[in-house]
Design an enzyme around this catalytic site. Structure first.
Site, PDB file in Angstrom:
ATOM      1  N   LYS A  87      31.146  23.933  23.990  1.00  0.00           N
ATOM      2  CA  LYS A  87      30.704  22.577  24.338  1.00  0.00           C
ATOM      3  C   LYS A  87      31.922  21.737  24.712  1.00  0.00           C
ATOM      4  CE  LYS A  87      27.341  19.305  22.455  1.00  0.00           C
ATOM      5  NZ  LYS A  87      26.686  18.912  21.203  1.00  0.00           N
TER       6      LYS A  87
HETATM    7  C1  E4P Z   1      24.088  16.692  21.627  1.00  0.00           C
HETATM    8  O1  E4P Z   1      24.395  17.842  21.769  1.00  0.00           O
HETATM    9  C2  E4P Z   1      24.502  15.839  20.509  1.00  0.00           C
HETATM   10  O2  E4P Z   1      24.874  16.660  19.439  1.00  0.00           O
HETATM   11  C3  E4P Z   1      23.409  14.974  19.978  1.00  0.00           C
HETATM   12  O3  E4P Z   1      22.182  15.237  20.586  1.00  0.00           O
HETATM   13  C4  E4P Z   1      23.770  13.543  19.823  1.00  0.00           C
HETATM   14  O4  E4P Z   1      22.676  12.892  19.240  1.00  0.00           O
HETATM   15  P1  E4P Z   1      22.772  11.459  18.550  1.00  0.00           P
HETATM   16  O5  E4P Z   1      22.840  10.440  19.634  1.00  0.00           O
HETATM   17  O6  E4P Z   1      21.492  11.346  17.769  1.00  0.00           O
HETATM   18  O7  E4P Z   1      24.001  11.476  17.693  1.00  0.00           O
END
Ligand code: E4P
Length: 218
Positions: A87
């Protein structure tokens, strides 16, 4: 549509896996920190444990922000397990790193996507997934679903194979609306997945069926 769970909590991952509808997991440094995981070896072990629970793609995020750091970390993460997806944040060196990994056949998830232009760039670099954060856009009174819709249109126009991974999903209506638009994947908390099964008419209907079955004394 694939269902990913957005957590580093092993109990919740196991619970979602037991439901039989889980296709993968996304994590980020904040989610890892929430579980109190510290130290490189423990972090790497935690990713290995997640890979043991779920058969699909598991996103593990790099922390470095230079091209060299991202390559070093990403290669280490990818070597952990074949299910690991590296990622990478949507920054200039991140785009270069995505291209590097894509050329090597290593899967990537381009994170922190907040515009259609960013999603276009990530697809051009060969990202396996792009993660538009719809909940965080909604938080600042900007329609997150509109972004999913725009990216879908652009990707379909040119046949990009990059998968739209709707991220920062907060509730069941996000899931349903992403499915209507045609997001390839959604990642959200266990509550958003389990919320899909709830309906008072189902509960009332089942209660009545069971009462009537009992009255037949079979
Ligand atoms: C995406 O991969 C992130 O980990 C995540 O969806 C972020 O979500 P949040 O805005 O609820 O922290």
């Amino acid at each position: 549509m694939k269902f990913f769970i957005d957590t580093a909590n092993l109990d919740q991952i196991e619970e979602a896996q037991a439901l039989g509808v889980l296709d993968g997991v996304t994590t980020n440094p904040s989610l890892m920190a929430k579980e109190g995981i510290t130290g490189k070896e423990n972090i790497l072990n935690h990713y290995r444990n997640i890979c043991e629970i779920v058969a699909g793609d598991i996103s593990a995020e790099v922390i470095g922000t230079s091209f060299e750091e991202m390559i070093k970390e990403g290669e280490e993460l990818a070597a952990l397990h074949p299910q690991i997806v590296v990622k990478i944040p949507m920054i200039k060196d991140g785009v270069k790193a995505i291209k590097y990994f894509s050329d090597k056949g290593i899967k990537t998830n381009c994170t922190l996507i907040f515009s259609c232009g960013q999603a276009l760039l990530a697809a051009k670099a060969g990202a396996t997934y792009v993660s538009p954060f719809i909940g965080r856009l909604d938080d600042v009174s900007t329609d997150g679903l509109l972004l999913i819709d725009e990216i879908r249109r652009v990707y379909d126009n040119y046949g990009f194979e990059t998968q739209i991974l709707a991220a920062s999903v907060r509730h069941t209506m996000h899931v349903v609306n992403c499915a209507k638009i045609g997001a390839d994947v959604m990642t959200g908390p266990l509550s958003a997945i389990e919320g899909l099964l709830r309906h008072p008419l189902t509960d009332n209907g089942l209660k009545k069926f069971l009462e009537d079955a009992r009255s037949m004394q079979v």
